[in-house]
Design a protein around this motif. Structure first.
Motif, PDB file in Angstrom:
ATOM      1  N   ASP A  63      -2.111 -14.171   0.044  1.00 14.58           N
ATOM      2  CA  ASP A  63      -1.019 -13.210   0.227  1.00 14.58           C
ATOM      3  C   ASP A  63      -0.832 -12.928   1.729  1.00 14.58           C
ATOM      4  O   ASP A  63      -1.775 -12.501   2.401  1.00 14.58           O
ATOM      5  CB  ASP A  63      -1.387 -11.910  -0.522  1.00 14.58           C
ATOM      6  CG  ASP A  63      -0.291 -10.859  -0.450  1.00 14.58           C
ATOM      7  OD1 ASP A  63       0.456 -10.844   0.553  1.00 14.58           O
ATOM      8  OD2 ASP A  63      -0.193 -10.042  -1.383  1.00 14.58           O
ATOM      9  N   PRO A  64       0.379 -13.139   2.282  1.00 13.00           N
ATOM     10  CA  PRO A  64       0.613 -12.908   3.723  1.00 13.00           C
ATOM     11  C   PRO A  64       0.247 -11.496   4.177  1.00 13.00           C
ATOM     12  O   PRO A  64      -0.233 -11.305   5.299  1.00 13.00           O
ATOM     13  CB  PRO A  64       2.116 -13.153   3.891  1.00 13.00           C
ATOM     14  CG  PRO A  64       2.494 -14.025   2.734  1.00 13.00           C
ATOM     15  CD  PRO A  64       1.579 -13.652   1.609  1.00 13.00           C
ATOM     16  N   ASN A  65       0.471 -10.478   3.311  1.00 14.75           N
ATOM     17  CA  ASN A  65       0.122  -9.100   3.678  1.00 14.75           C
ATOM     18  C   ASN A  65      -1.382  -8.930   3.869  1.00 14.75           C
ATOM     19  O   ASN A  65      -1.842  -8.196   4.740  1.00 14.75           O
ATOM     20  CB  ASN A  65       0.602  -8.112   2.603  1.00 14.75           C
ATOM     21  CG  ASN A  65       2.116  -8.016   2.588  1.00 14.75           C
ATOM     22  OD1 ASN A  65       2.760  -8.174   3.626  1.00 14.75           O
ATOM     23  ND2 ASN A  65       2.686  -7.797   1.419  1.00 14.75           N
ATOM     24  N   VAL A  66      -2.151  -9.614   3.007  1.00 10.00           N
ATOM     25  CA  VAL A  66      -3.618  -9.543   3.109  1.00 10.00           C
ATOM     26  C   VAL A  66      -4.084 -10.299   4.348  1.00 10.00           C
ATOM     27  O   VAL A  66      -4.930  -9.822   5.099  1.00 10.00           O
ATOM     28  CB  VAL A  66      -4.283 -10.120   1.831  1.00 10.00           C
ATOM     29  CG1 VAL A  66      -5.793 -10.215   2.017  1.00 10.00           C
ATOM     30  CG2 VAL A  66      -3.957  -9.248   0.625  1.00 10.00           C
ATOM     31  N   GLY A  89      -2.538 -10.681   7.027  1.00  4.74           N
ATOM     32  CA  GLY A  89      -2.185  -9.865   8.193  1.00  4.74           C
ATOM     33  C   GLY A  89      -3.158  -8.730   8.445  1.00  4.74           C
ATOM     34  O   GLY A  89      -3.257  -8.216   9.560  1.00  4.74           O
ATOM     35  N   ASP A  90      -3.884  -8.299   7.401  1.00  4.66           N
ATOM     36  CA  ASP A  90      -4.871  -7.218   7.542  1.00  4.66           C
ATOM     37  C   ASP A  90      -6.242  -7.881   7.722  1.00  4.66           C
ATOM     38  O   ASP A  90      -6.939  -8.185   6.753  1.00  4.66           O
ATOM     39  CB  ASP A  90      -4.843  -6.350   6.274  1.00  4.66           C
ATOM     40  CG  ASP A  90      -5.838  -5.190   6.338  1.00  4.66           C
ATOM     41  OD1 ASP A  90      -6.698  -5.198   7.239  1.00  4.66           O
ATOM     42  OD2 ASP A  90      -5.746  -4.287   5.479  1.00  4.66           O
ATOM     43  N   GLN A  91      -6.611  -8.096   8.992  1.00  6.61           N
ATOM     44  CA  GLN A  91      -7.796  -8.903   9.308  1.00  6.61           C
ATOM     45  C   GLN A  91      -9.069  -8.401   8.627  1.00  6.61           C
ATOM     46  O   GLN A  91      -9.855  -9.177   8.093  1.00  6.61           O
ATOM     47  CB  GLN A  91      -7.979  -8.945  10.832  1.00  6.61           C
ATOM     48  CG  GLN A  91      -8.848 -10.067  11.358  1.00  6.61           C
ATOM     49  CD  GLN A  91      -8.397 -11.465  10.960  1.00  6.61           C
ATOM     50  OE1 GLN A  91      -7.243 -11.701  10.687  1.00  6.61           O
ATOM     51  NE2 GLN A  91      -9.332 -12.394  10.899  1.00  6.61           N
ATOM     52  N   ARG A 129      -9.462  -6.597   5.854  1.00  8.32           N
ATOM     53  CA  ARG A 129      -9.456  -6.839   4.408  1.00  8.32           C
ATOM     54  C   ARG A 129      -9.605  -8.336   4.104  1.00  8.32           C
ATOM     55  O   ARG A 129     -10.326  -8.733   3.185  1.00  8.32           O
ATOM     56  CB  ARG A 129      -8.134  -6.305   3.819  1.00  8.32           C
ATOM     57  CG  ARG A 129      -8.154  -6.269   2.305  1.00  8.32           C
ATOM     58  CD  ARG A 129      -6.921  -5.612   1.732  1.00  8.32           C
ATOM     59  NE  ARG A 129      -6.916  -5.713   0.295  1.00  8.32           N
ATOM     60  CZ  ARG A 129      -5.829  -5.860  -0.447  1.00  8.32           C
ATOM     61  NH1 ARG A 129      -4.638  -5.896   0.135  1.00  8.32           N
ATOM     62  NH2 ARG A 129      -5.902  -5.954  -1.759  1.00  8.32           N
ATOM     63  N   TYR A 130      -8.937  -9.158   4.914  1.00 11.35           N
ATOM     64  CA  TYR A 130      -8.964 -10.610   4.687  1.00 11.35           C
ATOM     65  C   TYR A 130     -10.392 -11.160   4.844  1.00 11.35           C
ATOM     66  O   TYR A 130     -10.852 -11.949   4.011  1.00 11.35           O
ATOM     67  CB  TYR A 130      -8.020 -11.312   5.681  1.00 11.35           C
ATOM     68  CG  TYR A 130      -8.008 -12.815   5.536  1.00 11.35           C
ATOM     69  CD1 TYR A 130      -7.433 -13.416   4.419  1.00 11.35           C
ATOM     70  CD2 TYR A 130      -8.575 -13.637   6.516  1.00 11.35           C
ATOM     71  CE1 TYR A 130      -7.423 -14.797   4.280  1.00 11.35           C
ATOM     72  CE2 TYR A 130      -8.576 -15.016   6.381  1.00 11.35           C
ATOM     73  CZ  TYR A 130      -7.996 -15.590   5.262  1.00 11.35           C
ATOM     74  OH  TYR A 130      -7.995 -16.957   5.125  1.00 11.35           O
TER      75      TYR A 130
END
Length: 370
Positions: free
Chosen positions: A27-30, A32-34, A36-37
């Motif tokens: 997921d691009p949103n995930v 983007g959140d370093q 959480r990723y």
């Protein structure tokens, strides 16, 4: 599929989470959140290992069932012999797979995958303690070489007759903290020092601290408030020594959230001839120092709750004795002794670490009621 198999029930519950995490990390949103990723990719890897073990376990159980079915219903002697072999093989494999799965199901320490900052300090024993600190550093250096890990020294204070009063270094590689965390504590040596003319045996000590390296997003630092000084770095010769100001000194005022007190942190780094690299390494040590302090309360809470012998979190505890006259090394937490002292100091410490890992996993399994 056997009924009432509690291990399989636990594994089935994790399958949907594995599929969910597999979707989330694309997921691009995930992405983007370093923060959480990174957490999710670690979870995905851990769950992937468990799913692989689940597949092998189910195949083993199915083979047992099929072999029993053939033995009960088949008349061909050759088929029965093959089935007996298959049954014996898988019945001996089943408990091994169950043990592997139980260990994999024990909640992992989220710090285990991290790189570390290590500190070795000479304790009681004067010059002999500094020599012993040097022996410990060489032991870890050789061990890191065998693991293919990268070790880089960040600061050194040498002993008067050799060894180190203090040496700080960083280790990076795969699952470094998970393996080296057991080394934190007081290491004691019993031997006749080279500095002792009367041939009397002496007991000296050195303290080892192993700190998980903080990721950038885990610690909040206002870099604008850092005061930097540069100085000429002394070294072992060469054109740059004492001519270029490559050494860096960092001063930072930090408020400890656990005590509410403000303290000044002072860090020096002279590791390379490159000032920007030294700055980055000093920053990394600052992050790790603050992370360690902020998480000490969390570490203490876990230690108090678990009371595990292996990783009590108490860095003043005597964990190991290196006895030269008897050629032995004893770990006091688990009573493990090896009589290959020279091999151990030569970096062959994996068996000791494996024994400590097994002991901690056994305690954690009891706690998780597996």
């Amino acid at each position: 599929m056997p009924e009432n198999n509690s291990i399989l029930e636990k594994l089935d519950g994790l399958e949907s989470r594995y599929e969910e995490v597999a979707t989330l990390i694309t997921d691009p949103n995930v992405i983007g959140d370093q923060e959480r990723y990174v957490k999710l990719t670690r979870e995905y890897k851990d769950l992937g290992d468990i799913m692989d073990a689940r597949k092998r376990y189910i195949a083993c159980l199915n083979s047992i069932r099929e072999a029993k079915d053939i033995l009960a219903n088949e008349t061909d002697p050759e088929m029965k012999d093959m089935a007996r072999e298959e049954l014996a093989e898988n019945e001996s494999l089943q408990p091994k797979l169950e043990e592997e799965i139980k260990i994999a199901l024990v909640p992992k320490d989220p710090e285990d995958a991290k790189n570390v900052q290590m500190e070795i300090r000479a304790g009681t024993g004067g010059d002999e303690a500094a020599l012993f600190a040097g022996d410990l550093f060489q032991m870890y250096k050789r061990f890191c070489d065998t693991k293919g890990w990268n070790l880089s020294i960040t600061s050194v204070s040498e002993g008067a007759v050799g060894g180190f009063k203090e040496i700080d270094f960083a280790v990076s590689g795969d699952n470094v903290y998970g393996i080296l965390k057991y080394e934190s504590g007081v290491h004691r040596v019993q031997r006749v020092p080279v500095t002792e003319s009367n041939g009397r045996m002496q007991t000296s000590a050195a303290t080892v601290a192993v700190l998980p390296e903080a990721d950038k997003f885990e610690v909040s630092i206002n870099e604008g408030e850092i005061k930097w000084d540069t100085f000429r770095s002394s070294g072992a010769g060469g054109q740059n020594v004492n001519k270029v100001e490559s050494g860096v000194r960092l001063r930072y005022m930090w408020k400890n959230p656990n005590t509410g007190e403000t303290e000044e942190i002072l860090i020096e780094c002279t590791e390379t001839r490159d000032q920007p690299k030294n700055k980055e390494r000093a920053l990394s040590r600052l992050r790790t120092f603050i992370y360690d302090k902020e998480h000490q309360k969390y570490v203490d809470d876990i230690a108090n709750r678990r009371k595990t012998l292996v990783s009590s979190g108490d860095r003043s505890a005597k964990i190991r004795t290196y006895n030269f006259p008897q050629g032995r090394v004893t770990d006091h937490r688990i009573g493990y002794t090896t009589h290959d002292l020279q091999g151990f100091l030569g970096g062959n410490i994996q068996d000791m670490i494996d024994a400590l890992t097994v002991a901690e996993n056994a305690e954690r399994m009891k706690e998780s009621e597996l």
